[in-house]
Design an enzyme around this catalytic site. Structure first.
Site: not given
Ligand SMILES: Cc1ncc(COP(=O)(O)O)c(C=O)c1O
Ligand SMILES: N[C@H](C=O)CCC(=O)O
Length: 427
Positions: A143, A237, A265
């Site tokens: 993701y 990522d 994060k």
């Molecule tokens: C590996 C990874 N990339 C991208 C994202 C996207 O980050 P955000 O939720 O801050 O948009 C997340 C988490 O949601 C993630 O765990």
């Molecule tokens: N798995 C997602 C981010 O790492 C969880 C956060 C979200 O999408 O709200």
């Protein structure tokens, strides 16, 4: 026990779709109502019904020092007093960029954005701009946020809700997204043979959005080799693994290195931040130096920068102790869970990377998204629900990863294992 949260959830559902602002929060795959949170303190969360939980989610990763860390809190308050946002450069951005650049060997420059989604979306645009190619490769179950071209066979909430590709994204926008199986070398090679237009691979080198499923060294080396051979860029990522898997993230414990790294994060310590970084040469393509456009009204927000800066400096100042302790606690937790599961003849697989941890109810450690799908989700849901009732807040989906913060104690983990023992007896 959850009366006020149930009521609050009903109210929220009237004005917010599904009652939540990010789908994973809705507890859909484990059942029940999400506790509405009143406050956090250290390793603990408190909900509006007065329940206290040991928090293994930590806002999905950012809070490596737990809730309300005094130093971060102080820096935020001090910065707020000078204004919330200027839409003009501040020294804080340079300071945080320096902290990141110093820790990673292969990056010279950083661009800050406001979320992980923006970071990966921009990194892909940059890769396309640099290579002049269009196709991107992503892996099933990884993701990378919710930008259109990445919402294909995605993990996290997309997997939790059983719709790994989203309506609302025209096929025209995803036709350049080629999806391969994680940890499958032959599949990846074939993909490169079939397209001569591959701009980049984007990968979670330690996948945390299909549960915790690390890529093998051999697979990552193949990613690197194929990118080099075919003139594509490798995007790591590290939104989740950055400063979590180790001080240098996944890059610090793996032999293979990416060309572009994305962050989020931990670098914002709970404030909305993302970033992408690469060599001087690659970043030189970015506007205003180069032609690849990327922008943001609140990018590099001073309050977020101040929070991230304190967090990274604290990590760096005591890194050996901190990461050894986080890792020991993550291992104590999952090994303890595994021992209990074994005692009750429950198949369980566990793994950790630094302060990230995962566990699956299955016979064999999953190495890709399809294998995660074979795990016992019903057992996970029951376990999750029962642990919550006993005051232990785990991520509410099998497709997520758990996080340890510095304020969790060994006694906390012992208490968690005692509770898990009582539950697994009848699981
Ligand atoms: C590996 C990874 N990339 C991208 C994202 C996207 O980050 P955000 O939720 O801050 O948009 C997340 C988490 O949601 C993630 O765990
Ligand atoms: N798995 C997602 C981010 O790492 C969880 C956060 C979200 O999408 O709200």
């Amino acid at each position: 026990m959850f009366e006020k949260s149930i009521k609050a959830y009903e109210e929220a559902c009237k004005v917010i779709p599904g009652g939540v602002d990010s789908p994973v929060r809705a507890f859909k795959s484990v059942g029940g109502t999400p506790p509405f949170i009143q406050k956090g303190e250290g390793a603990y969360l408190y909900d509006i019904d007065g329940n206290k939980y040991l928090d293994f989610v930590q806002s999905w990763g950012p809070l490596i020092f737990g809730h309300c860390d005094k130093d971060i809190e102080e820096a935020v308050i001090k910065t707020v007093k000078n204004g919330l946002s200027f839409g003009a450069p501040t020294e804080l951005e340079t300071q945080l960029a320096n902290e990141i650049v110093e820790m990673y060997d292969n990056i010279d420059k950083v661009r800050f954005v406001s979320s992980g989604t923006e970071a990966t979306m921009s990194a892909i645009r940059l890769a396309r701009g640099v290579t002049g190619k269009n196709d991107i490769i992503k892996f099933e179950g990884c993701y990378h946020g919710h930008s259109d071209s990445l919402l294909v066979q995605a993990g996290s909430g997309m997997a939790t809700f059983g719709a790994p590709s989203s309506p609302g994204v025209p096929a025209d926008l995803t036709k350049h997204t080629l999806v391969c199986e994680y940890n499958n070398i032959e599949n990846l090679k074939k993909c490169f043979e079939d397209s001569s237009d591959i701009a980049c691979i984007i990968i979670e080198p330690i996948a945390g959005n299909m549960g915790l499923v690390p890529a093998t060294e051999e697979f990552l080396a193949t990613c690197r080799e194929l990118c080099d051979k075919y003139g594509a860029l490798l995007i790591f990522d590290e939104v989740m693994s950055g400063f979590r898997a180790s001080l240098k993230g996944a890059s610090g414990i793996l032999k293979t290195q990416g060309d572009i790294i994305t962050f989020g994060k931990v670098i914002g310590a709970g404030m909305p931040v993302g970033a992408f970084a690469a060599s001087r040469e690659i970043m030189g393509h970015l506007s205003p130096e180069g032609k690849v456009y990327q922008a943001g009204t609140l990018s590099g927000n001073p309050v977020a920068m101040a929070a991230g800066l304190v967090s990274l400096r604290k990590l760096k100042a005591n890194s050996e102790l901190i990461y050894a302790d986080l890792s020991a606690k993550a291992n104590k937790l999952v090994n303890g869970l595994k021992d209990i599961a074994t005692k009750y003849n429950i198949p369980m697989q566990v793994d950790t990377r630094g302060s990230m941890f995962g566990f699956f109810f299955c016979e064999k450690a999953p190495k890709n998204f399809a294998e995660v799908g074979l795990c016992d989700f019903k057992r996970f849901a029951t376990f999750h629900h029962e642990m919550l009732k006993k005051g232990f807040y785990f991520a509410c989906s099998q497709y997520e990863t758990g996080f340890i913060c510095t304020t969790i104690t060994n006694e906390d983990i012992d208490a968690c294992l005692n509770a898990a023992d009582e539950i697994m007896k009848n699981l």
